[in-house]
Scaffold this motif. Sequence first.
Motif, PDB file in Angstrom:
ATOM      1  N   PHE A  16     -41.013 -20.612  -1.704  1.00  0.00           N
ATOM      2  CA  PHE A  16     -40.194 -20.777  -0.547  1.00  0.00           C
ATOM      3  C   PHE A  16     -38.852 -20.534  -0.785  1.00  0.00           C
ATOM      4  O   PHE A  16     -38.320 -21.047  -1.665  1.00  0.00           O
ATOM      5  CB  PHE A  16     -40.637 -22.058   0.176  1.00  0.00           C
ATOM      6  N   ARG A  17     -38.303 -19.969   0.310  1.00  0.00           N
ATOM      7  CA  ARG A  17     -36.730 -19.806   0.212  1.00  0.00           C
ATOM      8  C   ARG A  17     -36.193 -20.156   1.578  1.00  0.00           C
ATOM      9  O   ARG A  17     -36.906 -19.946   2.686  1.00  0.00           O
ATOM     10  CB  ARG A  17     -36.386 -18.391  -0.186  1.00  0.00           C
ATOM     11  N   VAL A  18     -34.904 -20.627   1.581  1.00  0.00           N
ATOM     12  CA  VAL A  18     -34.341 -20.789   3.001  1.00  0.00           C
ATOM     13  C   VAL A  18     -33.184 -19.921   2.986  1.00  0.00           C
ATOM     14  O   VAL A  18     -32.424 -19.915   2.045  1.00  0.00           O
ATOM     15  CB  VAL A  18     -33.998 -22.399   3.015  1.00  0.00           C
ATOM     16  N   TYR A  19     -33.066 -19.220   4.032  1.00  0.00           N
ATOM     17  CA  TYR A  19     -31.719 -18.276   4.344  1.00  0.00           C
ATOM     18  C   TYR A  19     -31.059 -18.826   5.664  1.00  0.00           C
ATOM     19  O   TYR A  19     -31.810 -19.016   6.620  1.00  0.00           O
ATOM     20  CB  TYR A  19     -32.495 -17.105   4.659  1.00  0.00           C
ATOM     21  N   SER A  20     -29.811 -18.756   5.436  1.00  0.00           N
ATOM     22  CA  SER A  20     -28.807 -19.027   6.813  1.00  0.00           C
ATOM     23  C   SER A  20     -28.567 -17.987   7.318  1.00  0.00           C
ATOM     24  O   SER A  20     -28.449 -16.931   6.463  1.00  0.00           O
ATOM     25  CB  SER A  20     -27.749 -20.079   6.456  1.00  0.00           C
ATOM     26  N   VAL A  21     -28.693 -17.820   8.476  1.00  0.00           N
ATOM     27  CA  VAL A  21     -28.088 -16.388   9.182  1.00  0.00           C
ATOM     28  C   VAL A  21     -26.630 -16.470   9.453  1.00  0.00           C
ATOM     29  O   VAL A  21     -26.160 -17.547  10.141  1.00  0.00           O
ATOM     30  CB  VAL A  21     -28.929 -16.127  10.530  1.00  0.00           C
TER      31      VAL A  21
END
Length: 404
Positions: A16-21
């Motif tokens: 899993f990865r979390v990206y901020s926009v």
Amino acid sequence: MEKILVVNAGSSSVKFRVYSVEERATLQQVISGQIDGIGVRPRLKASGTGDEKLIDRSYDPNEIPDVASAMRVAGAWLRDVQHVTFTSIGHRVVHGGPNFDRPICVDEAVLADLERYVPLAPLHQPNNLAPIRILLERFPDMPQVACFDTAFHRGHSDVADRYAIPDKLYAEGVRRYGFHGLSYEYVAERMRELMPDRAGGRIIVAHLGSGASMCAIQNGRSVESTMGFTALDGLPMGTRPGQIDPGVVLYLLSEKGMSPAAVQDFLYKECGLKGLSGISNDVRDLLQSSEPGPALALDHFVYRIGLYTGYLAASLNGLDSFVFTAGIGERSAQMRARIGEKLGWLGANIDPEANGENALRISHPSSRLGVYVIPTNEELMIAKHTLAVLSAAGSDDAVHRRTA
């Protein structure tokens, strides 16, 4: 700030990865993690920006016996410890079948359609869909986007797309799909950024890992692939045989008395480098062995890559660039050197120093064929697709777009 969770679920791991926009719809990775050893030796590892370690914890097998429990543990850690709130989730789905040629928002109807392709990708599809089902049940209003490994190849010509079988089977979806498309799409995009003068040329990308395939790309689009109807075809892989005479399957059924389920299990789990070597499906293990079985397995792997390079070069009417990616392609200078020797007839001349340093260009300046190493990033590609789909989701047509 808007955040996108990317999920790439396998049979024994969930990445899993979390990206901020950020501003101008740019994506910034803030967390990267995975739970591996599901059901055997579960372990949650994750890092933040700057690669600082956030967690490295082992669990009892009973705590994380399956993908569903892994999702619950990872989700609880992200929510309760990291205080991350997602606005959308993007998923890797291996097989999109004939109906889906681009990323799509998932609802119950879409999920039911995708479940039809489980027999075509039994190692991957069930695990890809399990997190979608779990999240759809628990958070029905959370936007989820499925991104397909087959989609990048859906622009192939009819002559490349078809088998020499009756048309009615093609109409039912028996055709050559190709896989690893998210990886190839990312590499094609990176080439436009890193070497725009070569990005529009005739390129072969070799995605070499436990699953392995190759793709011919021209003008940023897939022209031909080594994989077909399922992810069994093409190159030999860790546990899959690659190209095999269909008569072998008939022999196993009729002469060896194996059931279809047993044949499927055999082809997906007991063949490839594992079957040839007799000891392991991991190239690192095979390189360290002095036994004849591992040597044969590696020779066969290199030989088939050389053969398929000629096949793909013919589909492009020539070749300008060859790109290595994925685990073996990115990390094994020894295997790249051996494969490079097989490409000598195409003008490849590997620079030992550049190859040993995992440089972007590993071919000698005098080499007629440019040979490169570009690390893949399927998760970033999924995040980009998720953002694009949801940005365009103002109409039902944008959300539920399908091919005819």
